[in-house]
Write a protein that holds these residues in place. Structure first.
Motif, short mmCIF file in Angstrom:
data_model
loop_
_atom_site.label_atom_id
_atom_site.label_comp_id
_atom_site.label_asym_id
_atom_site.label_seq_id
_atom_site.Cartn_x
_atom_site.Cartn_y
_atom_site.Cartn_z
N LEU A 56 -32.61 68.86 -4.21
CA LEU A 56 -33.74 68.03 -4.65
C LEU A 56 -34.52 67.51 -3.43
CD1 LEU A 56 -32.02 65.95 -7.48
CD2 LEU A 56 -33.46 67.96 -7.74
N ALA A 57 -33.79 67.13 -2.39
CA ALA A 57 -34.45 66.65 -1.17
C ALA A 57 -35.31 67.75 -0.54
CB ALA A 57 -33.40 66.15 -0.17
N ALA A 58 -34.83 68.99 -0.62
CA ALA A 58 -35.60 70.10 -0.04
C ALA A 58 -36.93 70.29 -0.76
CB ALA A 58 -34.78 71.39 -0.13
N VAL A 59 -36.98 69.96 -2.04
CA VAL A 59 -38.25 70.03 -2.77
C VAL A 59 -39.18 68.93 -2.31
CG1 VAL A 59 -39.33 69.91 -5.05
CG2 VAL A 59 -37.18 71.14 -4.76
N ILE A 60 -38.65 67.76 -2.01
CA ILE A 60 -39.48 66.66 -1.52
C ILE A 60 -40.12 67.04 -0.19
CG2 ILE A 60 -39.46 64.27 -0.66
CD1 ILE A 60 -37.22 63.71 -2.69
N GLY A 61 -39.33 67.65 0.71
CA GLY A 61 -39.88 68.05 2.00
C GLY A 61 -38.88 67.89 3.11
N ARG A 62 -39.27 68.28 4.32
CA ARG A 62 -38.35 68.22 5.47
C ARG A 62 -37.87 66.79 5.69
NH1 ARG A 62 -38.03 70.79 10.90
NH2 ARG A 62 -36.03 70.02 11.67
N ASP A 63 -38.77 65.80 5.61
CA ASP A 63 -38.40 64.39 5.72
C ASP A 63 -38.47 63.78 4.33
OD1 ASP A 63 -38.32 64.74 8.47
OD2 ASP A 63 -40.39 64.10 8.73
N PHE A 64 -37.58 62.86 4.02
CA PHE A 64 -37.59 62.25 2.69
C PHE A 64 -37.02 60.84 2.76
CE2 PHE A 64 -33.68 64.64 3.22
CZ PHE A 64 -32.70 63.74 2.83
N GLU A 65 -37.41 60.03 1.78
CA GLU A 65 -36.95 58.64 1.70
C GLU A 65 -35.85 58.52 0.65
OE1 GLU A 65 -40.34 56.35 0.75
OE2 GLU A 65 -41.35 56.69 2.68
N VAL A 66 -34.92 57.64 0.92
CA VAL A 66 -33.80 57.43 0.01
C VAL A 66 -34.28 57.00 -1.37
CG1 VAL A 66 -31.82 55.92 -0.45
CG2 VAL A 66 -32.13 56.94 1.83
N GLY A 67 -35.23 56.03 -1.41
CA GLY A 67 -35.68 55.52 -2.71
C GLY A 67 -36.28 56.59 -3.58
N GLU A 83 -33.73 73.38 5.03
CA GLU A 83 -34.58 72.98 3.91
C GLU A 83 -35.09 74.21 3.15
OE1 GLU A 83 -39.06 71.32 3.09
OE2 GLU A 83 -38.36 71.68 5.13
N ARG A 84 -35.56 75.21 3.89
CA ARG A 84 -36.13 76.39 3.24
C ARG A 84 -35.09 77.14 2.43
NH1 ARG A 84 -39.06 81.51 6.27
NH2 ARG A 84 -39.02 82.90 4.47
N THR A 85 -33.88 77.28 2.97
CA THR A 85 -32.82 78.00 2.26
C THR A 85 -32.47 77.29 0.96
OG1 THR A 85 -31.93 78.87 4.32
CG2 THR A 85 -30.46 78.82 2.43
N LEU A 86 -32.28 75.98 1.02
CA LEU A 86 -31.95 75.22 -0.19
C LEU A 86 -33.08 75.32 -1.22
CD1 LEU A 86 -30.39 72.04 1.45
CD2 LEU A 86 -29.18 73.84 0.21
N TYR A 87 -34.33 75.27 -0.75
CA TYR A 87 -35.48 75.36 -1.66
C TYR A 87 -35.54 76.74 -2.31
CZ TYR A 87 -40.35 75.02 -3.24
OH TYR A 87 -41.49 75.01 -4.00
N ASP A 88 -35.36 77.79 -1.51
CA ASP A 88 -35.48 79.15 -2.05
C ASP A 88 -34.34 79.49 -2.99
OD1 ASP A 88 -37.79 79.51 -0.65
OD2 ASP A 88 -36.92 80.73 0.95
N ASP A 89 -33.20 78.84 -2.83
CA ASP A 89 -32.06 79.14 -3.70
C ASP A 89 -32.24 78.56 -5.11
OD1 ASP A 89 -30.74 80.64 -1.86
OD2 ASP A 89 -29.36 79.05 -1.20
N LEU A 90 -33.21 77.67 -5.29
CA LEU A 90 -33.50 77.16 -6.63
C LEU A 90 -34.26 78.20 -7.44
CD1 LEU A 90 -34.72 73.56 -5.71
CD2 LEU A 90 -32.55 74.14 -6.80
N SER A 91 -34.02 78.25 -8.73
CA SER A 91 -34.80 79.14 -9.59
C SER A 91 -36.23 78.63 -9.68
CB SER A 91 -34.19 79.21 -10.99
OG SER A 91 -34.35 77.95 -11.65
#
Length: 481
Positions: free
Chosen positions: A56-67, A110-118
């Protein structure tokens, strides 16, 4: 040190056990096979819950906020921090030095985690992120101007199109204010492409079209002329006077649009906008008069000088610094005649002082560009070179295409006064290259040619240019040569 450099550039990758892997074997997705295996193994060792949250964080982007991640994942912020800290220990994430903000240790993770999503899971997650951003910030995401638009664009269903267009418009507007015109072009283009066809000539569609035209002009795309002319006509037909005025004012670089001729379509729009604002003093009327003065530079009936006097006088009465700077600079063409030169020099000195006091680099570029030409007409080489120096600094800050063009032109002008023909020829060649690069080829060539004629005059080779001059005059009958 070399291994770290190769890691930063994606040539090598270090796994959890400290072993370095070469990243040259590519699978069908184009990613290094060894890196995909290392990333997958490293993330899976952290457990299913952490793997889900990191995806889910990989969809948000390279940097992300906890909230934000907590909202999207449906977890408490404390639980998300626990999972992220574990990922930091595994070298999947890094802390950023900002409280409650993490970053992926490498863009490939980040890219690997993002690409592994359907595709479906990615789209649903993008919508979830967009909704979470809206819940956090509403319509005022501040520095995140492009994030909601990006996520709506990636996760849009037919029923979400209106939201995607809305956030793309906001992102485009903020990009314009932040002097990021390339980004603005992207968002306005996306918004218009997804706007229902029936809405193209509505106020909402015209507003998007004007925004696109403004952004196109700032990046040096000649298409801005037609975009803004069409926007102005639609605004006039819709009775949207505010958009008509905005489109008319956006369709200028504070100078004549076409060397040697009058752009009658632009003049028609400017006169319609002046009728819409009425005869009373106003910022819009003063600016419209200034642009009309510039457009009528090559109308030999002499009306531009009178329009310039009216515009400058109105701007002075209004007492608005940005308007005074814009009007005096844009009216330069109508004021640069011998009988008005002394007054014009005083006006430009005042405009430069006000622009410098404002600290606004855009205002400073406009004022010092026009001031440079006034000093050239007065033969004041020292002040001309000072204007050129300031222009170089301010244009470097704005990054706007026309500002680079203005600067190259003034540099060539300063080189002409310096008297070194080799320096002048190099400066003129640089001006031509910049003009072509930023989309002002025709006007640049029209101004480059007389500068090259000057070089030829002083080199004693002027006679060789006469056939070319005669040919150019025949091809441009409207040019008063």
């Amino acid at each position: 040190e070399l291994l770290r450099h190769l890691s930063d550039t994606g040539c090598l990758f270090q796994d959890h056990d400290g072993v370095w892997h070469v990243a040259f074997d590519l699978d069908r997705t184009g990613l290094p096979v060894s890196i995909r295996e290392v990333i997958g193994g490293r993330v899976q060792r952290l457990g299913a819950e952490t793997a889900r949250v990191l995806a889910l964080a990989a969809v948000i982007g390279r940097d992300f906020e906890v909230g934000l991640l907590a909202r999207v994942a449906g977890l408490s912020e404390d639980r998300v921090v626990d999972l992220c800290d574990a990922a930091v220990d595994a070298a999947v994430l890094h802390e950023t030095g900002i409280i409650d903000r993490y970053t992926f240790a490498h863009a490939l993770i980040e890219r690997t985690l993002y690409d592994d999503l359907s595709a479906t899971r990615r789209a649903r997650t993008h919508r979830g992120v967009a909704e979470a951003l809206a819940a956090q910030s509403g319509d005022a995401p501040g520095a995140r101007r492009g994030e909601p638009a990006h996520h709506w664009a990636q996760g849009t269903r037919p029923q979400d199109t209106a939201k995607a267009v809305h956030y793309a418009r906001l992102a485009g507007q903020r990009a314009l204010r932040q002097l990021a015109p390339t980004e603005a072009v992207r968002w306005f283009t996306y918004a218009l492409a997804n706007l229902p066809e029936a809405e193209n000539s509505t106020v909402a569609g015209i507003d998007l079209s004007v925004g696109l035209g403004e952004a196109q002009r700032l990046v040096g795309d000649p298409a801005h002329r037609v975009t803004l002319l069409n926007s102005a006509r639609h605004a006039r037909d819709a009775g949207a006077s505010g958009l008509l005025v905005r489109a008319a004012l956006a369709n200028t670089n504070s100078r004549v649009s076409s060397i040697g001729e009058v752009d009658h379509e632009r003049v028609e729009v400017l006169r319609a906008a002046l009728d819409a604002v009425g005869p009373q003093d106003s910022i819009d009327r003063a600016r419209l008069l200034a642009v009309l003065c510039a457009e009528l530079q090559f109308d030999l009936d002499g009306t531009s000088a009178g329009i310039a006097e009216d515009a400058v006088a109105m701007a002075r009465r209004l007492g608005d610094t940005p308007t005074f700077v814009f009007v005096t600079s844009t009216c330069s063409a109508g004021k640069v005649v011998p009988e008005h030169l002394a007054d014009h020099l005083l006006d430009m000195a005042e405009a430069c002082r006000l622009a410098d006091e404002s600290g606004d680099p855009t205002q400073r570029v406009l004022a010092h560009w026009a001031g440079a030409f006034a000093c050239a007409d007065a033969g004041d080489r020292n002040r001309l070179e000072e204007h050129a120096r300031i222009l170089r600094v301010c244009a470097g800050r704005t990054g706007i295409a026309s500002h680079r063009w203005f600067t190259a032109h003034v540099d060539a002008l300063a080189a002409m006064f310096a008297g070194d023909l080799d320096v002048l020829e190099a400066a003129v060649a640089s001006y031509l290259a910049v003009g072509i690069e930023v989309g002002y080829e025709a006007d640049t060539i029209a101004q480059w040619a007389p500068m090259m004629i000057t070089v030829a005059q002083f080199r004693g080779t002027f006679a060789t240019l006469i056939p070319s001059i005669e040919s150019a005059r025949a091809e441009n009958p409207g040019l008063p040569v």
